[in-house]
Design an enzyme around this catalytic site. Structure first.
Site, mmCIF file in Angstrom:
data_model
loop_
_atom_site.group_PDB
_atom_site.id
_atom_site.type_symbol
_atom_site.label_atom_id
_atom_site.label_comp_id
_atom_site.label_asym_id
_atom_site.label_seq_id
_atom_site.Cartn_x
_atom_site.Cartn_y
_atom_site.Cartn_z
ATOM 1 N N SER A 1 -15.348 -8.435 -2.409
ATOM 2 C CA SER A 1 -16.012 -7.638 -1.936
ATOM 3 C C SER A 1 -17.217 -8.448 -1.158
ATOM 4 C CB SER A 1 -17.130 -6.744 -2.785
ATOM 5 O OG SER A 1 -17.502 -7.304 -3.930
ATOM 6 N N GLY A 2 -17.299 -9.764 -1.372
ATOM 7 C CA GLY A 2 -18.401 -10.439 -0.553
ATOM 8 C C GLY A 2 -17.891 -10.932 0.672
ATOM 9 N N TYR A 3 -18.481 -11.787 1.313
ATOM 10 C CA TYR A 3 -18.237 -12.489 2.712
ATOM 11 C C TYR A 3 -17.178 -13.191 2.650
ATOM 12 C CZ TYR A 3 -22.564 -10.371 4.540
ATOM 13 O OH TYR A 3 -23.610 -9.471 5.239
ATOM 14 N N CYS B 1 -19.534 -25.492 2.440
ATOM 15 C CA CYS B 1 -19.460 -25.372 3.871
ATOM 16 C C CYS B 1 -20.111 -26.679 4.659
ATOM 17 C CB CYS B 1 -19.753 -23.987 4.233
ATOM 18 S SG CYS B 1 -21.652 -23.600 3.689
ATOM 19 N N ASN C 1 -18.599 -21.549 8.736
ATOM 20 C CA ASN C 1 -18.929 -21.787 7.238
ATOM 21 C C ASN C 1 -17.936 -20.748 6.322
ATOM 22 O OD1 ASN C 1 -20.731 -19.882 8.448
ATOM 23 N ND2 ASN C 1 -21.083 -19.136 6.537
HETATM 24 N N1 NAP Z 1 -20.903 -17.944 2.479
HETATM 25 C C1 NAP Z 1 -20.688 -18.980 2.647
HETATM 26 O O1 NAP Z 1 -20.598 -19.492 3.760
HETATM 27 C C2 NAP Z 1 -19.665 -19.911 1.616
HETATM 28 C C3 NAP Z 1 -19.037 -21.152 2.092
HETATM 29 C C4 NAP Z 1 -18.306 -21.804 1.041
HETATM 30 C C5 NAP Z 1 -18.269 -21.590 -0.294
HETATM 31 N N2 NAP Z 1 -19.013 -20.281 -0.429
HETATM 32 C C6 NAP Z 1 -19.002 -19.996 -2.159
HETATM 33 O O2 NAP Z 1 -17.985 -19.038 -2.152
HETATM 34 C C7 NAP Z 1 -18.377 -18.189 -3.202
HETATM 35 C C8 NAP Z 1 -18.430 -16.824 -2.909
HETATM 36 O O3 NAP Z 1 -19.471 -16.632 -1.735
HETATM 37 P P1 NAP Z 1 -19.995 -15.512 -0.673
HETATM 38 O O4 NAP Z 1 -20.702 -15.943 0.356
HETATM 39 O O5 NAP Z 1 -18.405 -14.768 -0.510
HETATM 40 O O6 NAP Z 1 -20.639 -14.775 -1.703
HETATM 41 P P2 NAP Z 1 -21.032 -13.087 -1.711
HETATM 42 O O7 NAP Z 1 -20.932 -12.535 -0.512
HETATM 43 O O8 NAP Z 1 -22.229 -12.767 -2.671
HETATM 44 O O9 NAP Z 1 -19.892 -12.465 -2.548
HETATM 45 C C9 NAP Z 1 -19.698 -12.900 -3.913
HETATM 46 C C10 NAP Z 1 -18.878 -11.596 -4.760
HETATM 47 O O10 NAP Z 1 -18.791 -12.209 -6.062
HETATM 48 C C11 NAP Z 1 -18.743 -10.978 -6.724
HETATM 49 N N3 NAP Z 1 -19.782 -11.517 -8.213
HETATM 50 C C12 NAP Z 1 -21.011 -11.954 -8.135
HETATM 51 N N4 NAP Z 1 -21.234 -12.316 -9.441
HETATM 52 C C13 NAP Z 1 -20.304 -11.994 -10.225
HETATM 53 C C14 NAP Z 1 -19.949 -12.354 -11.444
HETATM 54 N N5 NAP Z 1 -20.576 -12.736 -12.465
HETATM 55 N N6 NAP Z 1 -18.533 -11.860 -12.111
HETATM 56 C C15 NAP Z 1 -17.664 -11.823 -11.091
HETATM 57 N N7 NAP Z 1 -17.939 -11.332 -9.781
HETATM 58 C C16 NAP Z 1 -19.056 -11.573 -9.209
HETATM 59 C C17 NAP Z 1 -19.655 -9.897 -6.237
HETATM 60 O O11 NAP Z 1 -18.859 -8.784 -6.122
HETATM 61 P P3 NAP Z 1 -19.096 -7.522 -6.832
HETATM 62 O O12 NAP Z 1 -20.493 -7.287 -7.239
HETATM 63 O O13 NAP Z 1 -18.531 -6.671 -6.307
HETATM 64 O O14 NAP Z 1 -17.960 -7.858 -8.301
HETATM 65 C C18 NAP Z 1 -19.963 -10.427 -4.819
HETATM 66 O O15 NAP Z 1 -19.559 -9.596 -3.836
HETATM 67 C C19 NAP Z 1 -19.807 -18.746 -3.616
HETATM 68 O O16 NAP Z 1 -19.617 -19.515 -4.960
HETATM 69 C C20 NAP Z 1 -20.328 -19.494 -2.660
HETATM 70 O O17 NAP Z 1 -21.320 -20.674 -3.120
HETATM 71 C C21 NAP Z 1 -19.694 -19.393 0.338
#
Ligand code: NAP
Length: 348
Positions: free
Chosen positions: A9-11, A147, A315
């Site tokens: 559901s996240g980005y 990223c 990113n």
């Molecule tokens: N954003 C970036 O540019 C980027 C780049 C490189 C790496 N990352 C890494 O990729 C990962 C995801 O990032 P994102 O930006 O997509 O984050 P996000 O948009 O906040 O999405 C993360 C999703 O994980 C789920 N979640 C949160 N806590 C959880 C838990 N305790 N157990 C199971 N599911 C959980 C949530 O979905 P529900 O609440 O719907 O379950 C949430 O929508 C992170 O570790 C981040 O550091 C991000």
């Protein structure tokens, strides 16, 4: 081949869905969300309306085991407690969080928190195909890079071992768009606060330093510590890292071209951008947004003397979901560029 995504559901989860739905050799069959179980993808990712009728499911290792590979698109701390159950049912895992990027549990604890499964570190390969293609072929866990770390490491890796650079004084100045913070909002990400900023949010001590130092040290086989200053800027996607490298002796452009060409000439997702004039003479995130490319260029400043390396990527793609799919292709024996040779739209 079947793939699933935990935290879809996240980005980054949204971009993984987008990339996997158009992948010709992998079928996306399983996506999870705690908050949106039973909801259609379009409910969270409106760009995918009409493309898929997948719904978010609960997280269950048994259901996940029907896939060949699972992507973890959840925050650090969450991932480390889910991954062992997925490995136990025979899955390969590509983790987008920081939980399996580092090799030293003490350094992980210093930058994040105590790790509950450091015994799994030896199963993980740092998920930068440009550095670890061969190791990824057999990896059980690919730990996709942070990223900003990806942009910095890709910018520095070719020249970090050159004798003409001062390895003790390397400064990375990184600028990142708002999607780098993920989907959950805070006061800092509230639109009146986040729009139009050039906000230095990590002038020193950013977490990505841990993996940047680790990977650069592994290349030169001696400890390296770089400086990283991060800024939130007013765009949604994209990173530009401006990397300042001081020189120990006079060099010419060809001295830089040589190691960059040697390392990246055959890399499908690294593009050299260095033209004498015009709008597009050096890397700009705008030209890579939505794509898996990392654009790299440089300028020599003879007065200081200094080498300025510019590294731009999206990113959410080369900095997350794109690199993760690239890792998946390698891990599953699929041609590495499959599903990823998508240019950025222009203008954007
Ligand atoms: N954003 C970036 O540019 C980027 C780049 C490189 C790496 N990352 C890494 O990729 C990962 C995801 O990032 P994102 O930006 O997509 O984050 P996000 O948009 O906040 O999405 C993360 C999703 O994980 C789920 N979640 C949160 N806590 C959880 C838990 N305790 N157990 C199971 N599911 C959980 C949530 O979905 P529900 O609440 O719907 O379950 C949430 O929508 C992170 O570790 C981040 O550091 C991000």
């Amino acid at each position: 081949m079947k793939a699933g995504i935990v935290g879809a559901s996240g980005y980054t989860g949204g971009d993984l869905i987008r990339l996997l739905l158009i992948h010709p050799e992998v079928e996306l069959t399983y996506i999870t969300s705690r908050r949106y179980q039973g909801k259609y993808v379009k409910h969270l990712h409106p760009n995918l309306r009409g493309i898929t009728d997948l719904r978010f499911d609960e997280l269950s290792p048994e259901k996940a085991s029907e896939c060949d590979i699972i992507f973890m698109a959840v925050p650090h701390k969450a991932s480390m407690n889910i991954v062992p159950d997925l490995l136990a049912v025979g899955l390969k895992v590509v983790d987008l969080s920081a939980d399996f990027r580092l090799k030293d549990p003490d350094i992980y604890e210093r930058y994040y928190c105590p790790h509950t499964h450091p015994e799994l570190f030896e199963k993980a390969v740092y998920g930068l195909p440009e550095l670890y293609r061969d190791e990824l072929k057999k990896a059980e866990i690919a730990a996709a890079p942070g990223c900003m770390a990806a942009s910095a490491i890709l910018g520095l890796a070719p020249i970090i071992a050159e004798k003409f650079i001062d390895r003790d004084h390397i400064i990375i100045d990184a600028k990142i768009g708002s999607s780098g913070g993920g989907k959950n909002f805070s006061f800092a990400s509230h639109h009146p606060e986040r729009a139009n900023v050039v906000r230095p949010y990590g002038a020193v001590g950013h977490r990505h330093l841990a993996e940047i130092n680790q990977e650069l040290s592994l290349i030169v086989k001696q400890p390296i510590k770089v400086g990283l200053s991060t800024h939130a800027v007013s765009m949604v996607r994209g990173i530009l890292s401006t990397i300042h490298v001081f020189l120990t002796e006079p060099i010419e452009n060809k001295d830089i071209w040589k190691p960059f060409r040697k390392m990246y000439n055959k890399e499908p997702f690294i593009r050299f951008v260095k033209q004498p004039s015009g709008n597009y003479r050096l890397p700009d995130p705008k030209a890579v947004i939505g794509s898996n490319f990392c654009d790299i260029g440089f300028m020599l400043d003879e007065d200081i003397p200094r080498l300025v390396i510019l590294s731009a990527l999206d990113n959410l793609i080369k900095g997350a979901a794109g690199s993760a799919v690239q890792c998946m292709n390698i891990m599953l024996g699929i041609e590495e560029t499959t599903g990823l040779l998508i240019p950025a739209p222009h203008p954007m």
